[in-house]
Every structure is written in structure tokens, then in C-alpha cells.
Write an enzyme that holds these catalytic residues in place. Sequence first.
Site, PDB file in Angstrom:
ATOM      1  CE  LYS A 131      -1.774   2.054   3.581  1.00 15.46           C
ATOM      2  NZ  LYS A 131      -2.539   2.439   4.790  1.00 15.46           N
ATOM      3  CG  ASP A 149      -7.393   3.602   1.761  1.00 18.82           C
ATOM      4  OD1 ASP A 149      -8.237   3.052   1.014  1.00 18.82           O
ATOM      5  OD2 ASP A 149      -7.468   4.800   2.069  1.00 18.82           O
TER       6      ASP A 149
END
Length: 237
Positions: A131, A149
Site C-alpha cells: 500500500k 487502504d
Amino acid sequence: MPRKFAGESPLALTRRARRISRVLAETYPDAHCELDFTTPLELLVATILSAQTTDVRVNLVTPVLFAKYRTAADYAAADRAELESIVASTGFFRAKTNSVMGMAQALCDRFGGEVPNRLEDLVTLPGVGRKTANVVLGNAFGVPGITVDTHFGRLSRRFGFTTEDDPVKVEHAVGALIPKKDWTDFSQRMIWHGRRICHAKKPACGACPAAALCPAYGEGETDPEKAAKLVRTSGPR
């Protein structure tokens, strides 16, 4: 009850996903990373600090941080107690300090103090997962990446793009539906939509521009007037 796109073929799913992408592009033409930064290193540090807190909180801390520590070597040689005190309000400050200092030392040891622009290199750094790496790649280097996320994951499941909870599986599932050149912008728009309309607890379904394309329509408030009151018009969350 949520609507179901029963028997949707892979081709139909791809077409629907791309229609949703177009709707979000029209809705959020200015979507961008809401962490403040001017260099890849600043974005990398800010993204590490953003775990389990808001971008607003990180943006309050980073002006002092970025003024004091300008290079990877600065972070690697930082006084731990001083660095911890600066980032304390972001939460989990000891772990984040460890990650930032470890990441910086690795940059100095293996990458000449510079942030690499390849996913396979970034994920070898302490505190940097896919991420964080994709945030940096997409927003600092212009390399397409999908940032999974909590908002992106939630919306991906509500939109019926995937049933997976694992971020890597979500990333690959959505990446197969959306053209690679659009990955970064699509990620930002999904995150903005999750922050502003498709909330975790009370989604504003009646105010959602993608409602007609969403299998989860009805999980939240469907009355347009009531839904409009749930919409957050701006500000990172």
C-alpha cells in the site's frame, strides 16, 4: 436489501467497473493524495506515519518534521527521543519511529540515500508494504499503482469488484478490471468517495452518483435529502 448483479459475467463486471470509474472521474476530477509532500522521501515518511490516523493529523506534524530532517541520512542519524516527540500525536509513535529510521538507514545502505522507484525495491524497506509503495510510486514517480487502504477495500467489496479481504488480492482483482494507466487516479477517487460518501457505518447511498451501478445500494441511507446530510464535502479522513 442490497441489489445483486446476479450471474454477472466477467465481461459485464469489467464494463460496470469501468463505468463506475468514469462516474468517479466526473465526480472527483481533482482527486489527489491528501498527504502534503514535495519529494518522494517526504511522501514515503508521511505515508508511514499515516497508518491508523488521519491525513489531517499527519499534515499537522510533517512541516516541523520535514524542516528538521531533509535527507535519508538525517532520519537515520536522528535522536530517537526527539523524533518520537515530533510524531507522537500520530499514534504508535515508537513503532513509526522505528520504521522511519529503519527505512532511512536501508535507503542509505542500499539505495544511495534515494527512494527507489520500483515496487520490488520499496517493499524491502522497513515499514513499507505494498500500500505504502503504491502511494509513493503513483504520486511521487507517476508509476501506476493501486492503493488498497480501508476505504478502497470497503468500496471494492461494496461495488462487487471482489469478495476478498486480503489487500493484495483486492489489488490484483481490481487491477484486472481497470486499465493500468488509470490505477493511481482510480485509487484516489475511490478513497475520496469512501471518505466523502461511501462511509463505513452510514453510507450516503441516496447521494451516490454510482448508486445505479452498485450491488450494495441500500446498505445506507437512500432518501436523497437525508443522504445529502451525510456527505462530507471536503477534508481528508
